[in-house]
Scaffold this active site. Structure first.
Site, PDB file in Angstrom:
ATOM      1  N   SER A 241       0.861  -1.055   0.039  1.00  0.00           N
ATOM      2  CA  SER A 241       0.000   0.045   0.168  1.00  0.00           C
ATOM      3  C   SER A 241       0.678   1.229  -0.211  1.00  0.00           C
ATOM      4  O   SER A 241       0.587   2.204  -0.853  1.00  0.00           O
ATOM      5  CB  SER A 241      -1.108   0.099   1.025  1.00  0.00           C
ATOM      6  OG  SER A 241      -0.218  -0.157   2.317  1.00  0.00           O
ATOM      7  N   HIS A 271      -1.836  -9.084   1.935  1.00  0.00           N
ATOM      8  CA  HIS A 271      -1.545  -7.537   2.413  1.00  0.00           C
ATOM      9  C   HIS A 271      -2.620  -7.499   3.518  1.00  0.00           C
ATOM     10  O   HIS A 271      -3.003  -8.315   4.572  1.00  0.00           O
ATOM     11  CB  HIS A 271      -1.296  -6.685   1.392  1.00  0.00           C
ATOM     12  CG  HIS A 271      -0.788  -5.307   2.028  1.00  0.00           C
ATOM     13  ND1 HIS A 271      -0.106  -5.233   3.037  1.00  0.00           N
ATOM     14  CD2 HIS A 271      -0.896  -3.971   1.422  1.00  0.00           C
ATOM     15  CE1 HIS A 271       0.262  -3.741   3.234  1.00  0.00           C
ATOM     16  NE2 HIS A 271      -0.191  -3.281   2.191  1.00  0.00           N
ATOM     17  N   HIS A 317       5.858 -12.729   7.630  1.00  0.00           N
ATOM     18  CA  HIS A 317       6.254 -11.281   7.261  1.00  0.00           C
ATOM     19  C   HIS A 317       7.268 -11.277   6.179  1.00  0.00           C
ATOM     20  O   HIS A 317       8.387 -12.252   6.339  1.00  0.00           O
ATOM     21  CB  HIS A 317       6.310 -10.336   8.446  1.00  0.00           C
ATOM     22  CG  HIS A 317       5.925  -8.968   8.055  1.00  0.00           C
ATOM     23  ND1 HIS A 317       6.939  -8.077   7.441  1.00  0.00           N
ATOM     24  CD2 HIS A 317       4.942  -8.261   8.023  1.00  0.00           C
ATOM     25  CE1 HIS A 317       6.648  -6.787   7.442  1.00  0.00           C
ATOM     26  NE2 HIS A 317       5.227  -7.004   7.675  1.00  0.00           N
ATOM     27  N   ARG A 326       3.004  -4.641  16.659  1.00  0.00           N
ATOM     28  CA  ARG A 326       1.424  -4.313  16.626  1.00  0.00           C
ATOM     29  C   ARG A 326       0.633  -5.276  17.297  1.00  0.00           C
ATOM     30  O   ARG A 326      -0.472  -5.075  17.718  1.00  0.00           O
ATOM     31  CB  ARG A 326       1.222  -3.784  15.152  1.00  0.00           C
ATOM     32  CG  ARG A 326       2.073  -2.722  14.655  1.00  0.00           C
ATOM     33  CD  ARG A 326       1.940  -2.452  13.135  1.00  0.00           C
ATOM     34  NE  ARG A 326       2.413  -3.634  12.353  1.00  0.00           N
ATOM     35  CZ  ARG A 326       2.320  -3.744  11.122  1.00  0.00           C
ATOM     36  NH1 ARG A 326       1.704  -2.824  10.355  1.00  0.00           N
ATOM     37  NH2 ARG A 326       2.783  -4.719  10.494  1.00  0.00           N
ATOM     38  N   ASP A 372      -2.090  -8.300  11.580  1.00  0.00           N
ATOM     39  CA  ASP A 372      -3.575  -8.988  11.291  1.00  0.00           C
ATOM     40  C   ASP A 372      -3.847 -10.113  12.161  1.00  0.00           C
ATOM     41  O   ASP A 372      -5.208 -10.613  12.090  1.00  0.00           O
ATOM     42  CB  ASP A 372      -3.715  -9.281   9.702  1.00  0.00           C
ATOM     43  CG  ASP A 372      -3.116  -8.110   8.869  1.00  0.00           C
ATOM     44  OD1 ASP A 372      -3.860  -7.070   9.161  1.00  0.00           O
ATOM     45  OD2 ASP A 372      -2.542  -8.171   7.958  1.00  0.00           O
TER      46      ASP A 372
HETATM   47  N1  NMX Z   1       1.692 -19.825   6.128  1.00  0.00           N
HETATM   48  C1  NMX Z   1       1.952 -20.738   5.121  1.00  0.00           C
HETATM   49  N2  NMX Z   1       3.019 -20.463   4.290  1.00  0.00           N
HETATM   50  C2  NMX Z   1       3.689 -19.368   4.512  1.00  0.00           C
HETATM   51  C3  NMX Z   1       3.337 -18.350   5.419  1.00  0.00           C
HETATM   52  C4  NMX Z   1       2.137 -18.827   6.124  1.00  0.00           C
HETATM   53  N3  NMX Z   1       1.686 -17.747   7.098  1.00  0.00           N
HETATM   54  N4  NMX Z   1       4.199 -17.251   5.256  1.00  0.00           N
HETATM   55  C5  NMX Z   1       5.097 -17.383   4.386  1.00  0.00           C
HETATM   56  N5  NMX Z   1       4.619 -18.900   4.007  1.00  0.00           N
HETATM   57  C6  NMX Z   1       5.364 -19.449   2.781  1.00  0.00           C
HETATM   58  C7  NMX Z   1       5.260 -18.614   1.569  1.00  0.00           C
HETATM   59  O1  NMX Z   1       4.051 -18.751   0.726  1.00  0.00           O
HETATM   60  C8  NMX Z   1       6.495 -19.055   0.808  1.00  0.00           C
HETATM   61  O2  NMX Z   1       5.892 -20.283   0.114  1.00  0.00           O
HETATM   62  P1  NMX Z   1       6.640 -20.746  -1.379  1.00  0.00           P
HETATM   63  O3  NMX Z   1       7.881 -21.002  -1.423  1.00  0.00           O
HETATM   64  O4  NMX Z   1       5.785 -22.003  -1.544  1.00  0.00           O
HETATM   65  O5  NMX Z   1       5.961 -19.562  -2.175  1.00  0.00           O
HETATM   66  C9  NMX Z   1       7.538 -19.391   1.787  1.00  0.00           C
HETATM   67  O6  NMX Z   1       6.711 -19.717   2.991  1.00  0.00           O
HETATM   68  C10 NMX Z   1       8.528 -18.281   1.738  1.00  0.00           C
HETATM   69  O7  NMX Z   1       7.756 -17.176   2.107  1.00  0.00           O
HETATM   70  P2  NMX Z   1       8.512 -16.093   2.852  1.00  0.00           P
HETATM   71  O8  NMX Z   1       9.791 -15.563   2.246  1.00  0.00           O
HETATM   72  O9  NMX Z   1       8.714 -16.292   4.359  1.00  0.00           O
HETATM   73  O10 NMX Z   1       7.378 -14.790   2.971  1.00  0.00           O
HETATM   74  P3  NMX Z   1       7.195 -13.681   1.787  1.00  0.00           P
HETATM   75  O11 NMX Z   1       7.997 -12.636   2.197  1.00  0.00           O
HETATM   76  O12 NMX Z   1       7.009 -14.201   0.505  1.00  0.00           O
HETATM   77  O13 NMX Z   1       5.593 -13.156   2.268  1.00  0.00           O
HETATM   78  C11 NMX Z   1       3.772 -12.796   3.514  1.00  0.00           C
HETATM   79  C12 NMX Z   1       5.333 -12.482   3.238  1.00  0.00           C
HETATM   80  C13 NMX Z   1       2.961 -11.932   4.710  1.00  0.00           C
HETATM   81  C14 NMX Z   1       2.862 -12.469   2.388  1.00  0.00           C
HETATM   82  C15 NMX Z   1       3.647 -14.437   3.957  1.00  0.00           C
HETATM   83  O14 NMX Z   1       4.368 -14.583   5.034  1.00  0.00           O
HETATM   84  C16 NMX Z   1       1.990 -14.807   3.932  1.00  0.00           C
HETATM   85  O15 NMX Z   1       1.509 -15.054   3.031  1.00  0.00           O
HETATM   86  N6  NMX Z   1       1.566 -14.671   5.033  1.00  0.00           N
HETATM   87  C17 NMX Z   1       0.015 -14.969   5.471  1.00  0.00           C
HETATM   88  C18 NMX Z   1      -0.823 -13.734   4.860  1.00  0.00           C
HETATM   89  C19 NMX Z   1      -0.430 -12.698   6.096  1.00  0.00           C
HETATM   90  O16 NMX Z   1      -0.509 -12.830   7.231  1.00  0.00           O
HETATM   91  N7  NMX Z   1      -0.300 -11.497   5.338  1.00  0.00           N
HETATM   92  C20 NMX Z   1      -0.481 -10.224   6.159  1.00  0.00           C
HETATM   93  C21 NMX Z   1       0.863  -9.468   6.186  1.00  0.00           C
HETATM   94  C22 NMX Z   1       0.789  -8.215   7.050  1.00  0.00           C
HETATM   95  N8  NMX Z   1      -0.036  -7.183   6.276  1.00  0.00           N
HETATM   96  O17 NMX Z   1      -0.931  -6.512   7.029  1.00  0.00           O
HETATM   97  O18 NMX Z   1       0.152  -6.811   5.195  1.00  0.00           O
HETATM   98  C1  MLT Z   2       2.132  -3.464   6.502  1.00  0.00           C
HETATM   99  O1  MLT Z   2       1.700  -3.054   7.691  1.00  0.00           O
HETATM  100  O2  MLT Z   2       2.207  -3.070   5.643  1.00  0.00           O
HETATM  101  C2  MLT Z   2       2.330  -4.881   6.391  1.00  0.00           C
HETATM  102  O3  MLT Z   2       2.903  -5.638   7.812  1.00  0.00           O
HETATM  103  C3  MLT Z   2       3.110  -5.473   5.394  1.00  0.00           C
HETATM  104  C4  MLT Z   2       4.631  -5.055   5.354  1.00  0.00           C
HETATM  105  O4  MLT Z   2       5.109  -4.195   6.022  1.00  0.00           O
HETATM  106  O5  MLT Z   2       5.135  -5.703   3.957  1.00  0.00           O
END
Ligand code: NMX
Ligand code: MLT
Length: 437
Positions: A241, A271, A317, A326, A372
């Site tokens: 964002s 996100h 994350h 948070r 979240d």
């Molecule tokens: N559950 C299952 N698998 C996960 C999770 C999770 N919570 N977090 C990361 N992974 C997986 C990810 O999908 C990836 O798999 P693959 O190699 O098959 O593509 C692998 O672990 C490596 O990912 P990371 O490098 O640890 O994480 P990345 O930086 O790519 O993504 C998020 C960060 C936040 C997108 C990821 O942790 C996620 O999908 N979390 C769940 C959704 C979530 O809570 N999002 C909110 C973030 C905060 N916000 O408000 O924005």
């Molecule tokens: C945010 O607050 O924007 C989320 O934690 C995602 C991020 O920092 O990448």
């Protein structure tokens, strides 16, 4: 003129000189190298942007202008009878870098109240959308519809010096922030409460009015809204964002275009939308396991979630490598106000079980909860059960941070963003050449 605007103006000149000196003296200094994995993998960790208002340390979490969340809770003014800082204070602080007095904050509340009325054309636009359209779509549309009234766009068309850009940008930002709580409330009341409109209460601060306009006048909920709208406000520049707002704004698109675009990114399930996904998933857990599950049941359920190809929402994350502060701030609020609430017990138990499972699975770089994972249970407890709406609250808050930076970006004349992309073949050649050496 509002003291806030005067204070901001006084800081622009010295900051411009600082940036010019930095580029003149250090412009050629290399700050990062980029690997092919980073190019393919979402540009993770590449240092290629500057952001003045917050910084994210992987171990420690977010600092807003150098201050942690507990620092802000201690230092920033609160509303009478409230125990959390008010978002007006964090806006003042982000924009100027100075801790405001309570009187400074009241002046911001008053200024936002003065600018808060929604124009008829906006209300008509909002009422023309089917009420079951996702609240984030409605939110983004409403912000975009306000673009018609952009002072920046009008002044730009008339002709304006680059050094003056920040001024109408500031005015647009103040207009938007003033209007967001009522926009959010109208979406909520129309989608879930039959369209009843509750007028803002002139005695209340911005966040308490957000609570009031969705029909909840519990003083504890006012405090939750203040906490919620402060802690979600900013998370440095690289999140989807913030980066979107910065990118769109860099084309000199006004604050309405920039924020609306940012909200479309926030609406993604990886996100901001993760907050609704968490609640939906917890409801499923409690339905499928008939109430508060045992840790053994949770262990199996979490594994089943992963095995079905889904992520555990609210965990992981891109930058953080520890529990999100948070999350901690919200957990502390829950321990104070709702320690025995069933759903909070489930959230706490997931906190005990999920990190171990994610470590066992071995994929996620960060097994700890993010913001979240906790926000939904608090809203649900206070009767805001319509979880499809939760990301709108995130958006109302996020606007405070990313729009503060947008004013600064125009004040400092930051350039249009235009990084270089490369063909896959180019990367393959680079990889082959490196291997051959
Ligand atoms: N559950 C299952 N698998 C996960 C999770 C999770 N919570 N977090 C990361 N992974 C997986 C990810 O999908 C990836 O798999 P693959 O190699 O098959 O593509 C692998 O672990 C490596 O990912 P990371 O490098 O640890 O994480 P990345 O930086 O790519 O993504 C998020 C960060 C936040 C997108 C990821 O942790 C996620 O999908 N979390 C769940 C959704 C979530 O809570 N999002 C909110 C973030 C905060 N916000 O408000 O924005
Ligand atoms: C945010 O607050 O924007 C989320 O934690 C995602 C991020 O920092 O990448």
């Amino acid at each position: 003129m509002l003291d806030l605007k005067e204070k901001f103006m006084s800081k622009v000149g010295p900051m411009r000189e600082r940036v010019q000196k930095l580029v003149k003296d250090g412009g050629d200094v290399v700050v990062d190298d980029v690997t092919i994995s980073q190019v393919i993998g979402g540009m993770r960790d590449i240092r290629c942007m500057t952001w003045m208002i917050s910084d994210l340390d992987p171990q420690e979490g977010i600092r807003f202008r150098g201050e942690t969340i507990p620092d802000l809770q201690a230092k920033l003014p609160k509303a009478p009878g409230g125990s959390e800082p008010i978002p007006e204070a964090v806006f003042y602080f982000l924009l100027t870098g100075e801790v405001p007095t309570y009187e400074n904050c009241v002046a911001v509340t008053e200024e936002w109240r003065r600018r808060s009325a929604l124009p008829d054309h906006l209300v008509k636009t909002m009422e023309s959308v089917p009420p079951d359209t996702h609240p984030m779509t409605q939110f983004s549309l409403a912000i975009l519809a306000l673009q018609r009234d952009s002072k920046f766009a009008a002044k730009y068309r008339a002709g304006m010096k680059k050094t003056d850009y920040w001024d109408p940008m500031y005015e647009d930002v103040m207009d938007i922030l003033a209007k967001l709580p009522e926009i959010a409330a109208r979406i909520y009341m129309r989608a879930y409460k039959g369209g009843k409109f509750i007028a803002p209460d002139p005695k209340l601060d911005w966040a308490a009015n957000q609570a009031h306009m969705i029909g909840n006048d519990n003083p504890e909920f006012y405090d939750l809204m203040r906490l919620y709208l402060v802690i979600h406000c900013d998370h440095e520049a690289g999140n989807v964002s913030a980066h979107t707002c910065h990118l769109v704004g860099s084309a000199l698109s006004d604050a309405f275009y920039s924020l609306s675009a940012a909200m479309n990114g926030l609406a993604g399930p990886l996100h901001g939308l993760a907050n609704q996904e968490v609640l939906r998933w917890i409801m499923d857990v409690m339905k499928d396991l008939s109430g508060v599950p045992t840790k053994e049941q949770l262990y199996k359920y979490l594994w089943d979630t992963l095995k079905s190809g889904k992520v555990i929402p609210g965990y992981g994350h891109a930058v953080l490598r520890k529990t999100d502060p948070r999350y901690v701030a919200q957990r502390e609020f829950a321990l104070k106000h709702l320690p025995n609430y069933d759903m909070f017990r489930v959230v706490s138990d997931i906190y005990e079980v999920a990190p171990g499972i994610l470590i066992e699975q071995g994929k996620a770089k960060n097994p700890w909860p993010n913001v979240d994972a906790h926000s939904g249970v608090l809203l649900y407890y206070y009767g805001i059960t319509e979880y499809d709406f939760y990301t709108v609250f995130f958006g109302v808050s996020r606007a405070i941070g990313i729009l503060s930076q947008l004013i600064w970006s125009r004040a400092l004349g930051f350039a249009i963003e235009r990084p270089k992309s490369v063909l896959l073949e180019w990367l393959e050649e680079k990889a082959a050449a490196a291997k051959a050496q």
